[in-house]
Write an enzyme that holds these catalytic residues in place. Structure first.
Site, PDB file in Angstrom:
ATOM      1  N   CYS A 289       0.916  -1.171   0.040  1.00 47.42           N
ATOM      2  CA  CYS A 289      -0.052  -0.077  -0.207  1.00 47.42           C
ATOM      3  C   CYS A 289       0.934   1.314   0.170  1.00 47.42           C
ATOM      4  CB  CYS A 289      -0.734   0.063   1.243  1.00 47.42           C
ATOM      5  SG  CYS A 289      -1.956  -1.472   1.478  1.00 47.42           S
TER       6      CYS A 289
ATOM      7  N   ARG B 294       1.618   1.531  -6.213  1.00 46.93           N
ATOM      8  CA  ARG B 294       1.409   0.498  -4.850  1.00 46.93           C
ATOM      9  C   ARG B 294       0.140  -0.072  -4.256  1.00 46.93           C
ATOM     10  NH1 ARG B 294       6.295   0.511  -2.278  1.00 46.93           N
ATOM     11  NH2 ARG B 294       5.304  -0.086  -0.433  1.00 46.93           N
TER      12      ARG B 294
ATOM     13  N   TRP C 233      -4.026  -1.577  -1.166  1.00 48.48           N
ATOM     14  CA  TRP C 233      -3.810  -2.734  -1.785  1.00 48.48           C
ATOM     15  C   TRP C 233      -4.294  -4.036  -0.927  1.00 48.48           C
ATOM     16  CZ3 TRP C 233      -3.434  -4.647  -6.826  1.00 48.48           C
ATOM     17  CH2 TRP C 233      -2.858  -5.892  -7.152  1.00 48.48           C
TER      18      TRP C 233
ATOM     19  N   ASN D 204       0.851  -0.126   6.009  1.00 52.14           N
ATOM     20  CA  ASN D 204       1.269  -1.065   4.880  1.00 52.14           C
ATOM     21  C   ASN D 204       1.986  -2.449   5.546  1.00 52.14           C
ATOM     22  OD1 ASN D 204       2.269  -2.064   2.508  1.00 52.14           O
ATOM     23  ND2 ASN D 204       3.957  -0.934   2.487  1.00 52.14           N
ATOM     24  N   GLY D 205       1.357  -3.456   5.146  1.00 50.13           N
ATOM     25  CA  GLY D 205       2.039  -4.609   5.740  1.00 50.13           C
ATOM     26  C   GLY D 205       0.972  -5.580   6.220  1.00 50.13           C
TER      27      GLY D 205
ATOM     28  N   GLU E 191       7.370 -20.238 -20.713  1.00 43.63           N
ATOM     29  CA  GLU E 191       7.181 -18.784 -20.296  1.00 43.63           C
ATOM     30  C   GLU E 191       8.590 -18.070 -20.552  1.00 43.63           C
ATOM     31  OE1 GLU E 191       5.239 -17.269 -18.967  1.00 43.63           O
ATOM     32  OE2 GLU E 191       6.008 -15.675 -17.840  1.00 43.63           O
TER      33      GLU E 191
ATOM     34  N   LYS F  60       7.708 -14.625 -22.950  1.00 41.87           N
ATOM     35  CA  LYS F  60       8.112 -13.171 -22.333  1.00 41.87           C
ATOM     36  C   LYS F  60       8.841 -12.853 -23.604  1.00 41.87           C
ATOM     37  CE  LYS F  60       6.382 -12.626 -19.742  1.00 41.87           C
ATOM     38  NZ  LYS F  60       5.780 -13.129 -18.793  1.00 41.87           N
TER      39      LYS F  60
ATOM     40  N   GLU G 149       6.466 -11.411 -26.224  1.00 44.03           N
ATOM     41  CA  GLU G 149       5.311 -10.108 -25.943  1.00 44.03           C
ATOM     42  C   GLU G 149       6.174  -8.945 -25.653  1.00 44.03           C
ATOM     43  OE1 GLU G 149       4.240 -11.497 -21.352  1.00 44.03           O
ATOM     44  OE2 GLU G 149       2.913 -10.110 -22.449  1.00 44.03           O
TER      45      GLU G 149
ATOM     46  N   HIS H 295      10.930 -34.545 -32.802  1.00 45.62           N
ATOM     47  CA  HIS H 295       9.665 -34.902 -33.479  1.00 45.62           C
ATOM     48  C   HIS H 295       9.194 -33.623 -34.378  1.00 45.62           C
ATOM     49  CE1 HIS H 295       9.335 -38.498 -31.052  1.00 45.62           C
ATOM     50  NE2 HIS H 295       9.673 -37.684 -30.160  1.00 45.62           N
TER      51      HIS H 295
ATOM     52  N   LYS I 127      -3.178  -5.455 -19.736  1.00 45.68           N
ATOM     53  CA  LYS I 127      -2.796  -6.108 -18.739  1.00 45.68           C
ATOM     54  C   LYS I 127      -3.755  -7.110 -18.211  1.00 45.68           C
ATOM     55  CE  LYS I 127      -0.332  -7.076 -14.954  1.00 45.68           C
ATOM     56  NZ  LYS I 127       0.658  -8.032 -15.193  1.00 45.68           N
TER      57      LYS I 127
HETATM   58  O1  M6R Z   1      -4.415 -11.828 -14.929  1.00 45.57           O
HETATM   59  P1  M6R Z   1      -4.136 -13.292 -15.217  1.00 45.57           P
HETATM   60  O2  M6R Z   1      -2.932 -13.954 -14.480  1.00 45.57           O
HETATM   61  O3  M6R Z   1      -5.203 -14.011 -15.372  1.00 45.57           O
HETATM   62  O4  M6R Z   1      -3.786 -13.062 -16.669  1.00 45.57           O
HETATM   63  C1  M6R Z   1      -3.426 -14.120 -17.684  1.00 45.57           C
HETATM   64  C2  M6R Z   1      -2.609 -13.648 -19.008  1.00 45.57           C
HETATM   65  O5  M6R Z   1      -3.213 -12.838 -19.542  1.00 45.57           O
HETATM   66  C3  M6R Z   1      -1.308 -13.225 -18.431  1.00 45.57           C
HETATM   67  O6  M6R Z   1      -0.504 -13.952 -17.762  1.00 45.57           O
HETATM   68  C4  M6R Z   1      -0.448 -12.814 -19.788  1.00 45.57           C
HETATM   69  O7  M6R Z   1       0.001 -13.778 -20.542  1.00 45.57           O
HETATM   70  C5  M6R Z   1       0.870 -12.112 -19.364  1.00 45.57           C
HETATM   71  N1  M6R Z   1       0.761 -10.831 -20.110  1.00 45.57           N
HETATM   72  C6  M6R Z   1       1.805 -12.719 -19.773  1.00 45.57           C
HETATM   73  O8  M6R Z   1       3.122 -11.909 -19.308  1.00 45.57           O
END
Ligand code: M6R
Length: 610
Positions: free
Chosen positions: A2, A27, A76, A102-103, A483, A487, A490, A506, A605
């Protein structure tokens, strides 16, 4: 996480506090509040709003409290949903003491019952409110003595700022594991969670350390420990601009969030483990313990990065708890005709708690009579509200679109869940103890990796010349490879394929030549030799290889073109270490290409549409 801002000065406090809160919004942003002491009566005027700081600003513009001393907070949520009643500041029964925090106060439930027994009336679901009532009880004439005495009864983490009409013109602050600084202006003093909140007024700050307290008035400040021993502290001049300060000196939120990895792991473990006994306590699962004990099948679900964390969860659950587990894309699960076995459980993983597909999968599971659990970061989000039970990540807000620190905390929580279920099913407690001991060492090992960032940056510069990448790994490293590839795609818009290394022969191996590098995730685990053989096959076809290996693994380094070493750990925990260099690699590749890594093109996001 927070944000806190407190002010004692000669100017009107409310606009200053509001400005500080806006800068701390990263935060937390589910509710915000302010308390300003009236100049003549010394009573606090309190205003709290659900939602962003802008909602509070609207309300303040209609009625701005007058006064030169005050505290404020952007929340938060950790205990209690986002609501006006749970927003800070919190007050005691007499409304003479106001507290922002905060905590997490770990022993709040016990304290709350004790305080109620002594006649205190509570008006929120938060852990914080106990502090306001404790300070009320401990007050004998000075606010700082009351706060010090109250702190002695707390267990957990905190950054506090407290004001009182019974000792006006003063802000008392205290820190234990949650950041807090004191800022020194001209006839004014501030407390804040970070420097961005105060930079428009001053660049001179003193960082408080754990166990320290500060008392500030307009004309001075005093720092002491809780036993009232005065401390002489170094004044620091902040070298950052305002914008840099919001990101804590990091150039991007993504970078800051990768660097928060060690803290995030620590927060996910806090109050949940008893290492010596190999025990895991997950309050969120206690109510459904019986049903979990009868569970015969577990379906993990999520999308994107959360799906990759879920894949790891599948391994953990089967290895540690012996429960048949499988991972499904939420988008597929929602439309599939899955026969529901008796006593099936769905475990939805989601940072935001708002992903449309994951939410739909959850609703379908509940309709089919499955027990629905959630691992969610955003408190009070739709998924968090609709699950039967769940566990929060406590990773703090993730602002960068790329999920980085959230992934690491998801992995930790999935491990804890597997150990929790394992204990129910009679798992080897020696193994549980070993895993918990190693988990506690992970933050320091992550820091070691982060300190070698320059090496990753150099590697990124070198590999920036390529356009296509293959990521491979097996067993616990297979989801890490997926993953890593996600990364890279994206953040740096490079073509990357994530594959289980066993699949190489394969099909994917046909792509390999001197222009198609492979990132091999090959830590020291039971399957390392197999991945090493795949690396040999790639080398035989002139494919460049960047290996992520365990310190001291000379054989991997001989086969690879480049190697980045991570510290040794238990094989199940290797994803927590091998993921970090891959996050940094995509970050530096994206930055080197001049992309906005915090807001990659075409993405959002939170994906709240199908
Ligand atoms: O909020 P969520 O964890 O449900 O989101 C899922 C995906 O949209 C999210 O992980 C997305 O793949 C990220 N941008 C990857 O870095």
């Amino acid at each position: 996480m927070c944000g806190i801002v407190g002010y004692a000065g000669k100017r009107e406090a409310a606009p200053i506090l509001l400005d500080g809160l806006k800068r701390l919004e990263y935060r937390g942003y589910d509710s915000a509040g302010i308390a300003v002491q009236d100049g003549s009566t010394h009573d606090a005027k309190v205003l709290r709003k659900v939602g962003r700081v802008a909602q509070l600003e609207d309300a303040l513009q209609r009625s701005m409290p007058q006064g030169i001393t005050g505290i404020s907070h952007t929340r938060w949520a950790t205990h209690g949903v986002p609501s006006v009643g749970n927003a800070h500041p919190h007050a005691d029964c007499t409304a003479a003491f106001h507290v922002v925090h905060n905590g997490i106060i770990e022993n709040y439930a016990t304290l709350r019952e004790e305080l109620k027994g002594r006649g205190h009336r509570f008006s929120s679901e938060t852990d914080t409110e106990v502090m306001a009532h404790l300070v009320e009880e401990c007050f004998r004439g000075t606010l700082e003595d009351a706060v010090a005495e109250a702190l002695r009864r707390l267990r957990g983490t905190w950054a506090f700022a407290v004001i009182s009409s019974r000792d006006p013109g003063k802000v008392v602050a205290a820190r234990n594991s949650s950041p807090l600084l004191l800022a020194i202006g001209d006839n004014e003093h501030f407390v804040a969670s970070d420097a961005s909140a105060v930079l428009s007024a001053t660049k001179k700050v003193v960082y408080l350390e754990d166990g320290e307290m500060a008392v500030l008035t307009y004309d001075g400040f005093r720092i002491s420990d809780v036993d009232d021993i005065e401390l002489r502290k170094r004044l620091v001049e902040i070298p950052w601009t305002l914008e840099e300060a919001e990101k804590g000196g990091h150039s991007h939120f993504m970078h800051k969030e990768i660097w928060e990895g060690p803290e995030v792991v620590h927060n996910a473990l806090r109050g949940r483990i008893r290492t010596k006994e190999g025990m895991v306590k997950l309050g969120g699962l206690e109510e459904v313990q019986e049903r979990l004990y009868r569970a015969e099948r577990l379906v993990l679900t999520g999308m994107g990065t959360a799906f990759h964390a879920a894949l790891l969860g599948e391994y953990f659950l089967e290895e540690l708890a012996g429960i048949p587990a499988e991972t499904e894309y939420a988008a597929e699960f929602r439309y599939k005709k899955t026969p529901v076995a008796r006593n099936s459980v769905l475990l939805a993983v989601s940072q935001s708690g708002e992903t449309a597909d994951t939410l739909a999968a959850l609703r379908k599971a509940r309709e089919q009579g499955m027990l629905a659990l959630g691992i969610v970061n955003v408190v009070g989000s739709t998924i968090a509200r609709e699950t039967d039970a769940g566990i929060y990540n406590h990773a703090g807000p993730e602002i960068g679109v790329a999920s980085t620190k959230a992934f690491l905390s998801q992995v930790v929580v999935l491990l804890l869940t597997s150990l929790f279920l394992g204990k129910q099913r009679g798992m080897d407690m020696g193994l549980a103890k070993e895993i918990l001991e190693e988990l506690e060492k992970i933050p320091e090992k992550m820091r070691k990796i982060l300190r070698q960032e320059d090496q990753i940056k150099e590697l990124a510069n070198h590999y920036a010349a390529f356009h296509d990448f293959l990521f491979i790994g097996r067993k616990f490293s297979a989801p890490v490879a997926l993953e890593g590839a996600l990364k890279l795609k994206e953040i740096s818009y490079l073509h990357a394929e994530g594959y289980n290394a066993a699949e190489m022969k394969h099909g994917p191996i046909a792509m390999i030549d001197e222009n198609f590098p492979t990132v091999a995730v090959v830590p020291d685990d039971m399957i390392r030799d197999k991945t090493l053989s795949n690396m040999e096959e790639i080398r035989a076809r002139q494919g460049p290889i960047l290996a992520i290996a365990t310190e001291g693994d000379r054989k991997v380094a001989e086969v690879a073109t480049d190697t980045f070493f991570v510290p040794k750990t238990h094989e199940m925990l290797t994803p927590l270490l091998t993921t970090v260099p891959l996050q940094l690699l995509s970050y530096h590749l994206g930055v080197s290409k001049g992309y906005d890594v915090d807001k990659p093109r075409n993405l959002a996001k939170s994906v709240t549409v199908e």
